[in-house]
Design a protein around this motif. Structure first.
Motif, PDB file in Angstrom:
ATOM      1  N   SER A   1      -2.920   3.272  -8.895  1.00  0.00           N
ATOM      2  CA  SER A   1      -3.097   4.352  -7.925  1.00  0.00           C
ATOM      3  C   SER A   1      -4.557   4.504  -7.555  1.00  0.00           C
ATOM      4  CB  SER A   1      -2.596   5.683  -8.501  1.00  0.00           C
ATOM      5  OG  SER A   1      -1.194   5.638  -8.658  1.00  0.00           O
TER       6      SER A   1
ATOM      7  N   PRO B   1      -5.417   6.931  -0.407  1.00  0.00           N
ATOM      8  CA  PRO B   1      -4.951   7.334  -1.730  1.00  0.00           C
ATOM      9  C   PRO B   1      -3.456   7.131  -1.861  1.00  0.00           C
ATOM     10  CG  PRO B   1      -5.462   9.260  -0.388  1.00  0.00           C
ATOM     11  CD  PRO B   1      -5.863   8.057   0.403  1.00  0.00           C
ATOM     12  N   GLY B   2      -3.029   6.891  -3.091  1.00  0.00           N
ATOM     13  CA  GLY B   2      -1.610   6.740  -3.374  1.00  0.00           C
ATOM     14  C   GLY B   2      -1.348   5.553  -4.280  1.00  0.00           C
ATOM     15  N   ARG B   3      -0.075   5.185  -4.352  1.00  0.00           N
ATOM     16  CA  ARG B   3       0.391   4.139  -5.263  1.00  0.00           C
ATOM     17  C   ARG B   3       0.420   2.778  -4.563  1.00  0.00           C
ATOM     18  NH1 ARG B   3       6.318   4.406  -7.795  1.00  0.00           N
ATOM     19  NH2 ARG B   3       6.734   4.249  -5.582  1.00  0.00           N
ATOM     20  N   TYR B   4      -0.061   1.759  -5.257  1.00  0.00           N
ATOM     21  CA  TYR B   4      -0.054   0.375  -4.790  1.00  0.00           C
ATOM     22  C   TYR B   4       0.799  -0.452  -5.752  1.00  0.00           C
ATOM     23  CZ  TYR B   4      -3.968   1.571  -1.761  1.00  0.00           C
ATOM     24  OH  TYR B   4      -4.757   2.135  -0.788  1.00  0.00           O
TER      25      TYR B   4
ATOM     26  N   ALA C   1      -7.020  10.632  -4.428  1.00  0.00           N
ATOM     27  CA  ALA C   1      -7.509  11.259  -3.196  1.00  0.00           C
ATOM     28  C   ALA C   1      -8.952  11.681  -3.422  1.00  0.00           C
ATOM     29  CB  ALA C   1      -6.646  12.471  -2.857  1.00  0.00           C
TER      30      ALA C   1
ATOM     31  N   ASP D   1       0.832  -1.210   0.000  1.00  0.00           N
ATOM     32  CA  ASP D   1       0.000   0.000   0.000  1.00  0.00           C
ATOM     33  C   ASP D   1       0.867   1.261   0.000  1.00  0.00           C
ATOM     34  OD1 ASP D   1       0.828   0.514   2.647  1.00  0.00           O
ATOM     35  OD2 ASP D   1      -0.991  -0.318   3.513  1.00  0.00           O
ATOM     36  N   PRO D   2       0.256   2.449  -0.072  1.00  0.00           N
ATOM     37  CA  PRO D   2       1.033   3.691  -0.127  1.00  0.00           C
ATOM     38  C   PRO D   2       1.937   3.935   1.082  1.00  0.00           C
ATOM     39  CG  PRO D   2      -1.202   4.099  -0.849  1.00  0.00           C
ATOM     40  CD  PRO D   2      -1.178   2.704  -0.290  1.00  0.00           C
ATOM     41  N   SER D   3       1.630   3.326   2.230  1.00  0.00           N
ATOM     42  CA  SER D   3       2.497   3.500   3.406  1.00  0.00           C
ATOM     43  C   SER D   3       3.618   2.460   3.431  1.00  0.00           C
ATOM     44  CB  SER D   3       1.679   3.428   4.696  1.00  0.00           C
ATOM     45  OG  SER D   3       1.163   2.117   4.866  1.00  0.00           O
TER      46      SER D   3
END
Length: 145
Positions: free
Chosen positions: A135, A83-86, A138, A39-41
């Motif tokens: 992605s 939200p973000g890149r996976y 958001a 995930d994004p984190s």
């Protein structure tokens, strides 16, 4: 005496955006493939970490033990993804009593109802750390997730 003012109208209800992410790995060969979704984190959902802090869940983990003949599947999902890149990866962990060295698979990525299907081949003992990236946008102004 001050004139009475009408109270301001209450704000309208916030619009909710029900975004979902589902990633499904499918194959038929008698092997153990593993799905990895980061995930994004940068936390990864997979067999050894079936739940992430961002809400990712490994819903299905297919293993050699108890394997039924036919199609196998592993699935990860987020009901409220950040939200973000996976990033999605595949690993050919072991054969289930056979001698396969390379097997075909399909990968289905669904983000907010938009589906992307890919096919690939996994080689024994060769992890594919990045098969595909996608992605999650958001929320737009006024949307609540």
């Amino acid at each position: 005496m001050r004139p009475a003012h009408a109270p301001a109208a209450p704000p309208g209800p916030a619009r909710t955006a029900a975004v979902r992410v589902t990633v499904t790995l499918r194959w038929t060969a008698p092997v153990d493939l593993d799905l990895y979704v980061t995930d994004p984190s940068l936390e990864t959902v997979y067999f050894a970490n079936p739940r992430t802090a961002s809400g990712g869940v490994l819903e299905r983990d297919a293993r050699c033990a108890g394997r039924e003949p036919g199609e196998q599947a592993e699935r990860a999902r987020w009901t409220n993804p950040p939200p973000g890149r996976y990033r999605v990866g595949v690993d050919f962990l072991e054969t289930c009593g056979g001698a396969a060295e390379e097997v075909p698979y399909s990968l289905l990525v669904e983000v907010d109802g938009v589906r992307q299907e890919l096919t690939g081949r996994a080689r024994r003992a060769e992890r594919q750390p990045l098969v595909v990236e996608f992605s999650v946008a958001a929320p737009a102004a006024g949307e609540v997730r």
